[in-house]
Write an enzyme that holds these catalytic residues in place. Structure first.
Site, mmCIF file in Angstrom:
data_model
loop_
_atom_site.group_PDB
_atom_site.id
_atom_site.type_symbol
_atom_site.label_atom_id
_atom_site.label_comp_id
_atom_site.label_asym_id
_atom_site.label_seq_id
_atom_site.Cartn_x
_atom_site.Cartn_y
_atom_site.Cartn_z
ATOM 1 N N ASP A 244 56.027 62.038 16.901
ATOM 2 C CA ASP A 244 55.528 62.339 17.961
ATOM 3 C C ASP A 244 55.099 63.708 18.009
ATOM 4 O OD1 ASP A 244 55.438 60.120 18.296
ATOM 5 O OD2 ASP A 244 56.915 61.096 20.175
ATOM 6 N N TYR B 285 52.422 65.207 15.180
ATOM 7 C CA TYR B 285 51.136 64.732 15.944
ATOM 8 C C TYR B 285 50.783 65.586 16.481
ATOM 9 C CZ TYR B 285 47.720 61.967 18.864
ATOM 10 O OH TYR B 285 46.789 61.396 19.351
ATOM 11 N N ASP B 286 51.362 66.240 17.794
ATOM 12 C CA ASP B 286 51.350 66.697 18.489
ATOM 13 C C ASP B 286 50.924 68.378 17.528
ATOM 14 O OD1 ASP B 286 51.814 65.426 20.469
ATOM 15 O OD2 ASP B 286 54.325 65.599 20.413
ATOM 16 N N SER C 132 29.392 36.283 34.369
ATOM 17 C CA SER C 132 30.852 35.325 35.086
ATOM 18 C C SER C 132 31.545 34.583 33.678
ATOM 19 C CB SER C 132 31.072 35.776 35.833
ATOM 20 O OG SER C 132 30.380 34.854 37.045
ATOM 21 N N GLU D 230 42.541 32.530 23.944
ATOM 22 C CA GLU D 230 43.236 33.833 24.414
ATOM 23 C C GLU D 230 43.978 34.059 25.506
ATOM 24 O OE1 GLU D 230 40.316 36.430 24.105
ATOM 25 O OE2 GLU D 230 38.809 34.838 22.124
ATOM 26 N N LYS E 299 44.151 35.477 29.050
ATOM 27 C CA LYS E 299 43.352 36.276 30.360
ATOM 28 C C LYS E 299 44.219 37.492 30.574
ATOM 29 C CE LYS E 299 40.771 34.982 34.128
ATOM 30 N NZ LYS E 299 40.513 36.788 34.680
ATOM 31 N N ASP F 235 44.529 40.504 32.897
ATOM 32 C CA ASP F 235 44.038 40.902 33.904
ATOM 33 C C ASP F 235 44.202 42.613 34.181
ATOM 34 O OD1 ASP F 235 43.234 40.977 36.669
ATOM 35 O OD2 ASP F 235 45.997 40.362 37.798
ATOM 36 N N ARG G 162 31.144 46.223 34.725
ATOM 37 C CA ARG G 162 30.834 45.395 34.277
ATOM 38 C C ARG G 162 29.744 45.334 35.863
ATOM 39 N NH1 ARG G 162 31.040 40.592 37.084
ATOM 40 N NH2 ARG G 162 29.752 38.276 36.030
ATOM 41 N N GLU H 29 39.162 44.768 27.968
ATOM 42 C CA GLU H 29 39.809 44.850 29.277
ATOM 43 C C GLU H 29 40.365 46.018 29.173
ATOM 44 O OE1 GLU H 29 38.533 42.287 31.388
ATOM 45 O OE2 GLU H 29 40.141 41.179 32.930
ATOM 46 N N TYR I 163 37.744 42.184 23.371
ATOM 47 C CA TYR I 163 37.468 40.761 22.292
ATOM 48 C C TYR I 163 36.075 39.867 22.623
ATOM 49 C CZ TYR I 163 36.855 40.715 28.313
ATOM 50 O OH TYR I 163 37.202 41.395 29.182
ATOM 51 N N LYS J 177 37.872 29.783 24.517
ATOM 52 C CA LYS J 177 36.013 29.652 23.755
ATOM 53 C C LYS J 177 36.166 28.941 23.129
ATOM 54 C CE LYS J 177 36.776 34.562 25.086
ATOM 55 N NZ LYS J 177 36.734 36.104 24.917
ATOM 56 N N LYS K 160 44.054 29.317 35.138
ATOM 57 C CA LYS K 160 44.475 29.818 35.634
ATOM 58 C C LYS K 160 46.001 29.769 36.057
ATOM 59 C CE LYS K 160 41.626 33.207 38.722
ATOM 60 N NZ LYS K 160 41.577 34.504 38.907
ATOM 61 N N CYS L 131 68.447 54.697 63.890
ATOM 62 C CA CYS L 131 68.669 54.856 62.082
ATOM 63 C C CYS L 131 69.870 53.919 61.614
ATOM 64 C CB CYS L 131 68.203 55.903 62.006
ATOM 65 S SG CYS L 131 68.772 55.891 60.058
ATOM 66 N N CYS M 182 71.410 56.912 59.174
ATOM 67 C CA CYS M 182 72.391 58.015 60.582
ATOM 68 C C CYS M 182 72.524 58.137 62.093
ATOM 69 C CB CYS M 182 71.901 59.851 60.326
ATOM 70 S SG CYS M 182 69.590 58.457 61.703
ATOM 71 N N CYS N 19 62.575 57.199 62.078
ATOM 72 C CA CYS N 19 63.702 58.031 61.891
ATOM 73 C C CYS N 19 63.494 59.108 61.340
ATOM 74 C CB CYS N 19 65.699 57.774 61.160
ATOM 75 S SG CYS N 19 66.390 58.965 61.118
ATOM 76 N N CYS O 178 69.673 63.102 58.791
ATOM 77 C CA CYS O 178 69.681 61.890 58.241
ATOM 78 C C CYS O 178 69.638 61.478 56.182
ATOM 79 C CB CYS O 178 68.267 61.116 58.347
ATOM 80 S SG CYS O 178 68.702 58.925 58.104
HETATM 81 S S1 IVH Z 1 35.792 36.955 27.215
HETATM 82 C C1 IVH Z 1 32.772 36.925 31.713
HETATM 83 N N1 IVH Z 1 38.313 37.107 27.039
HETATM 84 O O1 IVH Z 1 38.124 37.796 33.357
HETATM 85 C C2 IVH Z 1 33.246 37.833 30.386
HETATM 86 N N2 IVH Z 1 37.408 37.722 29.287
HETATM 87 O O2 IVH Z 1 37.642 36.309 34.979
HETATM 88 C C3 IVH Z 1 35.076 37.283 29.586
HETATM 89 N N3 IVH Z 1 39.171 38.427 30.921
HETATM 90 O O3 IVH Z 1 35.107 39.038 33.524
HETATM 91 C C4 IVH Z 1 34.852 37.750 28.741
HETATM 92 N N4 IVH Z 1 40.772 38.348 29.165
HETATM 93 O O4 IVH Z 1 37.206 40.896 32.958
HETATM 94 C C5 IVH Z 1 36.852 37.249 27.721
HETATM 95 N N5 IVH Z 1 40.410 37.097 26.202
HETATM 96 C C6 IVH Z 1 39.638 37.688 27.691
HETATM 97 C C7 IVH Z 1 40.265 38.117 28.838
HETATM 98 C C8 IVH Z 1 38.666 38.201 29.915
HETATM 99 C C9 IVH Z 1 40.374 39.154 30.515
HETATM 100 C C10 IVH Z 1 38.255 38.918 32.157
HETATM 101 C C11 IVH Z 1 37.551 39.508 32.318
HETATM 102 C C12 IVH Z 1 36.579 39.042 32.977
HETATM 103 C C13 IVH Z 1 37.048 37.989 33.619
HETATM 104 C C14 IVH Z 1 37.243 37.331 33.986
#
Ligand code: IVH
Length: 666
Positions: A34, A37-38, A83, A114, A116, A118, A137, A174, A226, A290, A314, A408, A411, A426, A431
């Protein structure tokens, strides 16, 4: 250095740093330590400071955060970001496969499955391999252009690798924040009394929406890529191949994907990750299935809102029932009382849950949760356990309703609930649950300014029993400090003398240092000038306090309450006995000659800035104000006075010229 060799060195450094970023952030296998790099990074910063024109958009220094924006520009997506359909059951997943098979009539096909993630979806546009635009988006057609913020995401390449890149390439992915960073940031916010983020996704979204990219940079966001709306530009015929190609040109691609040849494999892979998701340091809320082939994707097409060829599967929110054995009350670092459920241990998403915050009394009452209930517990955002509800139909009659204690638990001081607030508190500054935070504030620069008394030292002093209240600081001796970590003779001496000096701080600092809720440093000054002595302030009633212009009803009530607390009054006595100054300075024109008189300034003064003039008024016990009313005593009119002067005339308020004001101030 001359510009030409500097430019050459900058190019070399950018290339080197880019390579190391790729190794570190994308491949997860750093090549250099590191500090080395710095050193490279620092050298680049230096050269770009000398020749700012060399700081191109793809320079890694841009990751530190450009200047703040005033607003985000809208960004219209070339290809809408649609979506995705959601399902929660294996049966729906089966239906998804069956429907696609029907449309594709006999052609065999595979899936790429893949994780998903969050987080927050983003689109990134590269021209000639260089990141030029990054956007959210939005509504799918138009998002926000957040390019400077996205440049701060270290794992996002600012320049792509390799040959044969298309001149224009958009990718999507993401942005997220890992669980550990989420917890650290929230802990820090809690300490500062700032509202917490409910889950990592909200934190990531909030971070991307900052107008100041330096804040975004401080959040350590991360990113998985992705997809692209133009896979043919990368010569790919399917999703599986695309993911490999994206990784090869510099993107961080999540490694946990699999090509599956039918429903059974899709389900097996999904189940595997439903079980294993807690191993990951980021939140995954399901799988994305997919159809692999882009040709077939095109044939399947889309409905008005979502493609037919992909679906989000999900994970169900993990919930378990357990018994609520007790509700205990925790005292936060700033005195907030939080009811916490004590549960029979239960495993949820890979960790054992024993306690869950119930937030506040209103929440407990709203959900009607009682001690002894069977309760449903879930992990919100996969991290923080929550009690969802109680099984009322299973009650035996022995369950007990919860009430907030009147004392409390830390205390035994009085518990109060300030009007209009949900939290119980409190407000005893000594305390034990609060003392570390109270000490930190007391010693801070704008308060008593005790040099050398930082959080680490406070930690030790309290843990070793040397200090239990802020008053104890003043009886610390050099010998007491001898046994502490990293406390040399000299630093012990310095600390004792810094504490000694703090005894002489002006009264307004002391009032601020007490940490009375709602009393900031400006209000503390008003109070110090007005009362001149902490005893007099302590004796003031709320209505009396409210008569002061700058003091509203909430602050007045808070001050009154603070000094009604017996422990706080005892503390003030101890501070006084220890020799801490609790009266306002005599001299320096200090006096009450203007006590209770209000001044309003309008127009520019020649001899003073506005704050200087206000300071003079305050120092003599007067009160500067910004608006003219019948209660105003003087309006001081400088050059180009505004409407305040007219108002003063119409109300018959005494008007002073600058020289008259100067005379009055002596
Ligand atoms: S494919 C509609 N692949 O989940 C666009 N999306 O609930 C889908 N997300 O809006 C793109 N991991 O932001 C895709 N491996 C993945 C994902 C993924 C998370 C998100 C994406 C999408 C949301 C829908």
């Amino acid at each position: 250095m001359k510009k030409a060799p500097a430019a050459r060195e900058v190019e070399k450094l950018k290339e080197l740093i880019r390579r190391h970023d790729y190794k570190y952030y994308v491949l997860n296998s750093p090549e250099i330590p590191d500090d080395e790099y710095d050193r490279l990074f620092h050298r680049l910063v230096e050269l770009e400071r000398e020749y700012p024109e060399l700081a191109t958009p793809d320079s890694p220094t841009r990751r530190l955060g450009d200047r703040p924006l005033e607003r985000f520009k809208p960004y219209r997506h070339e290809v809408p970001m649609l979506s995705m359909d959601n399902t929660y059951s294996e049966k729906d997943l089966e239906e998804f496969v069956r429907r696609n098979r029907r449309i594709l009539a006999g052609d065999s096909f595979e899936f790429t499955v893949e994780l998903k993630i969050d987080g927050v979806a983003v689109a990134l546009l590269y021209e000639d391999g260089i990141l030029v635009t990054g956007a959210t988006r939005g509504d799918g057609s138009v998002g926000d252009d957040i390019t400077p913020n996205l440049r701060t995401v270290r794992s996002l390449p600012l320049r792509l690798e390799g040959k044969g890149l298309p001149p224009r390439l958009e990718v999507r992915g993401e942005v997220y924040i890992d669980k550990k960073s989420f917890e650290l940031i929230n802990a820090d916010r809690e300490e500062k009394g700032e509202p917490l983020y409910a889950n990592p996704r909200n934190l990531a979204a909030g971070s991307l929406k900052q107008l100041d990219p330096k804040i975004t940079a401080s959040r350590r966001l991360n990113c998985w890529i992705y997809s692209t709306p133009y896979p043919e530009r990368l010569g790919c015929s399917g999703q599986h191949q695309l993911l490999g190609r994206l990784r090869a040109i510099g993107f961080r691609v999540n490694p946990h994907y699999r090509r599956c040849s039918g429903l059974d494999e899709v389900i097996a892979f999904s189940r595997e990750w439903q079980d294993r998701k807690s191993e990951l340091d980021y939140v995954v809320d399901g799988m994305v299935v997919k159809v692999d082939s882009f040709d077939l994707q095109r044939r399947l097409g889309q409905t008005s809102r979502a493609p037919r060829w992909q679906i989000a599967y999900k994970f169900p929110a993990e919930r378990r029932t357990t018994r609520l054995r007790d509700i205990v009350v925790q005292v936060g670092r700033l005195g907030k009382l939080t009811p916490v459920a004590v549960l029979d241990p239960v495993e949820i998403s890979g960790t054992v849950v024993r306690r869950a915050s119930l937030h506040n009394l209103d929440e407990v009452e709203r959900k009607d949760i009682r001690v002894g209930d069977e309760v449903l517990v879930e992990k919100a955002g996969e991290i923080i356990p929550q009690v969802v509800s109680a099984a009322k139909e299973k009650r035996t009659g022995k369950e007990k309703k919860f009430t907030m204690p009147s004392k409390c638990p830390s205390c035994s001081g009085p518990v109060i609930r300030p009007e209009g607030e949900v939290a119980h508190r409190c407000e005893n500054i000594s305390c034990p649950a609060q003392v570390k935070e109270r000490l930190r504030h007391f010693a801070s620069r704008r308060a008593m300014d005790i040099e050398g008394l930082g959080p680490k030292l406070i930690e030790q002093l309290v843990n070793k029993g040397l200090v239990a209240t802020v008053a104890d600081l003043f009886s610390l001796k050099k010998e007491d400090l001898a046994g502490l970590e990293r406390m040399a003779d000299k630093s012990a001496e310095n600390l004792v003398s810094a504490v000694g000096e703090a005894k002489e701080r002006p009264l307004d600092r002391l009032i601020f240092a007490l940490g009375i809720r709602h009393v900031g440093s400006t209000a503390a000054r008003t109070l110090a000038v007005r009362f001149g002595d902490i005893e007099r302030l302590a004796a003031a009633s709320a209505p009396e306090l409210e008569k002061i212009n700058e003091i509203g009803p909430i602050m007045a009530a808070s001050v009154e309450r603070f000094f009604q607390n017996r422990k706080n009054r005892e503390l003030i006595d101890r501070l006084k006995k220890a020799g801490v100054k609790t009266r306002r300075d005599e001299g320096a024109g200090a006096g009450d000659e203007l006590a209770g008189r209000t001044f309003v300034f309008t127009g520019a003064l020649e001899g003073f800035t506005r704050p200087e003039a206000e300071e003079l008024v305050l120092a003599r016990g007067g009160r500067p104000s910004s608006s003219v009313s019948r209660k105003t005593d003087f309006v001081v009119a400088g050059d180009n006075p505004g409407s305040k002067l007219e108002k003063a005339r119409s109300l018959g308020v005494k008007i002073l010229s600058e020289s008259e004001f100067r005379k009055m101030m002596g």
